[in-house]
Design an enzyme around this catalytic site. Structure first.
Site, PDB file in Angstrom:
ATOM      1  CD  GLU A 165      73.674 -29.534  84.671  1.00 42.96           C
ATOM      2  OE1 GLU A 165      74.675 -29.339  83.962  1.00 42.96           O
ATOM      3  OE2 GLU A 165      72.692 -30.157  84.276  1.00 42.96           O
ATOM      4  CD  GLU A 356      69.102 -28.307  82.746  1.00 36.60           C
ATOM      5  OE1 GLU A 356      69.743 -29.082  82.005  1.00 36.60           O
ATOM      6  OE2 GLU A 356      69.566 -27.250  83.202  1.00 36.60           O
TER       7      GLU A 356
HETATM    8  C1  FCB Z   1      72.671 -29.201  81.089  1.00 39.57           C
HETATM    9  C2  FCB Z   1      72.710 -27.690  81.233  1.00 39.57           C
HETATM   10  C3  FCB Z   1      71.800 -26.996  80.251  1.00 39.57           C
HETATM   11  C4  FCB Z   1      71.839 -27.644  78.893  1.00 39.57           C
HETATM   12  C5  FCB Z   1      71.584 -29.116  79.003  1.00 39.57           C
HETATM   13  C6  FCB Z   1      71.521 -29.846  77.684  1.00 39.57           C
HETATM   14  O1  FCB Z   1      73.854 -29.738  81.569  1.00 39.57           O
HETATM   15  O2  FCB Z   1      72.318 -27.310  82.510  1.00 39.57           O
HETATM   16  O3  FCB Z   1      72.164 -25.652  80.216  1.00 39.57           O
HETATM   17  O4  FCB Z   1      73.034 -27.372  78.276  1.00 39.57           O
HETATM   18  O5  FCB Z   1      72.557 -29.696  79.809  1.00 39.57           O
END
Ligand code: FCB
Length: 459
Positions: A165, A356
């Site tokens: 990110e 994610e």
């Molecule tokens: C993302 C991050 C991860 C976690 C999630 C909820 O932005 O990459 O580390 O904090 O959110």
């Protein structure tokens, strides 16, 4: 009917080092920017820090046992740069590498595919002497770190994620100062974002020197929708998409920064002299897959730039009575499916890996000792369904890694938000698989979307 997913689809879960490991002063680890940031009064909710977290530096065998119990085939975790190179560059700490080698070998012995992230936000503090990611020296430092990890593990690890990110690091870490290293400077944030991309390229070059490696970056992609059907709001949504999404997607997958967003940046900060000749060419064409982190979408309206608002738009919602997580984030599976289809259309030929997806749902154990987190079950079910529909529509999605395997330190929000398939009792470190974990395991086992379990009151 089973889900129409490609053979070898990776079902897994994700974590990161700083959020889970604890043991910050063990085995020669150096300080990271998050160690230092956590000491700032008020920086982390509840005055929390990473000193214990889930204790995973010691308890990692339990975490791997959870993966096996859930029947998962892949595990995304991150290496802590400051365990491998305590000063950011130079001396390598073998005990740090030994640790991750043990984890990788144990994963492989269990038949679980490691997905290794190199930078999940915990840059060594020593590199702040040169501005951290805002300084161009970070690029060579990252390449050096990548080489140290690759020399040890690239014969066994196939899936590599250089950066997690970059937009979030640039925004929260360098523009707003809400995350480590706590810098609030728009020009610094532009520089940080650019250097994160350049470092991705430098890392990819190192990794591609080893056979069988696949290199990606994980982007936090936020579909941006206009607040109304006015042309002004449409332009605002397009601008916001340029800012959070295309500013990273286009250089990685198309060969250069998008012209419309470049113009917005130039209006806000002047010349983009941080981008040198040849940089965009270096960033282009070195990405084997795109890591997609998806949580929600945002609704955007036109607005005059002003103090604290460098660009002509603002996020206004979504408003109203919607399905939301504990922190008010909208749960919107449809936008996830649309995003995957859009990526396949706009950036054809790049495989996607969902690195994610998840949400903060804070259920805790009830009288029966179990965690009946039905909202997370719904979130998993609806998002996997949307992903499967996107695959049926032609998106090349190769895996889905749930955030997170276990509740952990949610950065500036401390230990309050719970994202795990597994509940962590922080005082003891005890792990309890939640109902959502069992549901996800069943989904993975059957390759289908099981009905959510009935929860019997007083049952
Ligand atoms: C993302 C991050 C991860 C976690 C999630 C909820 O932005 O990459 O580390 O904090 O959110």
């Amino acid at each position: 009917m089973t889900l129409p997913l490609p053979p070898g689809f990776l079902w897994g879960a994700a974590t990161s080092a700083f959020q889970t490991e604890g043991s910050l002063a063990v085995d020669g680890r150096g300080e990271s920017v998050w160690d230092v940031f956590a000491r700032r009064p008020g920086a982390i909710e509840g005055g929390a820090d990473g000193s214990v977290a889930c204790g995973s530096y010691r308890r990692w065998p339990e975490d791997l046992a959870l993966l096996t119990e859930l029947g998962l085939g892949a595990y995304r975790f991150s290496v802590a740069w400051s365990r491998v190179m305590p000063a950011g560059t130079g001396r390598v700490e073998p005990r740090g590498l030994d640790h991750y080698e043990r984890v990788v070998d144990a994963l492989l012995a269990r038949g679980i595919v490691p997905v290794l992230t190199l930078n999940h936000w915990d840059m060594p503090q020593a590199l702040m002497a040169d501005g951290g990611w805002a300084g161009r020296g970070s690029v060579a430092a990252f390449a050096e770190y990548t080489r140290a990890v690759a020399d040890r593990l690239a014969d066994r690890v196939e899936w590599w994620i250089t950066q997690n990110e970059p937009w979030v690091v640039a925004l929260l870490g360098y523009q707003l100062g809400l995350h480590a290293p706590g810098v609030a400077d728009l020009r610094a944030s532009l520089a940080a974002g650019h250097h994160l991309l350049l470092a991705h390229a430098a890392g990819a070059q190192v990794l591609h020197g080893f056979p069988r490696t696949r290199v990606g970056a994980a982007l936090n992609l936020l579909p941006c929708v206009p607040a109304t059907d006015s042309p002004a709001d449409a332009a605002a949504a397009r601008g916001s998409d340029g800012y959070c999404n295309r500013w990273y997607l286009d250089p990685l997958l198309r060969g250069g920064y998008p012209a419309d967003m470049r113009a917005h940046w130039e209006r806000a900060v002047g010349d983009l002299d941080v981008v040198h000749d040849g940089d965009e060419a270096a960033i282009a064409g070195c990405t084997d897959f795109l890591g997609v982190n998806y949580y929600t979408r945002r609704v955007v309206a036109a607005a005059e730039p002003g103090p604290g608002r460098p660009f002509p738009w603002r996020v206004v919602g979504p408003a109203g009575d919607l399905t939301r997580t504990d922190d008010g984030t909208e749960v919107h599976p449809g936008a996830f499916g649309d995003l995957l289809v859009r990526l396949a259309r706009d950036y054809p030929g790049t495989p996607l890996l969902v690195t994610e997806n998840g949400g903060a749902f804070g259920e805790t154990p009830t009288h029966d000792g179990r965690v009946h987190d039905t909202r997370r079950i719904d979130q998993i079910r609806s998002h996997v369904a949307a992903m499967a529909a996107a695959v049926a529509a032609g998106a090349d999605v190769q895996g889905y890694l749930y955030w997170s395997l276990l509740d952990n330190l949610e950065w500036a929000m401390g230990y309050r938000p719970r994202y795990g398939l597994t509940y962590v009792d922080y005082p003891t470190g005890r792990r309890t698989i939640k109902d959502s974990g069992r549901y996800y395991a069943e989904l993975v086992r059957t390759g289908d979307l099981p009905e959510p379990p009935a929860v019997a009151p007083f049952g």
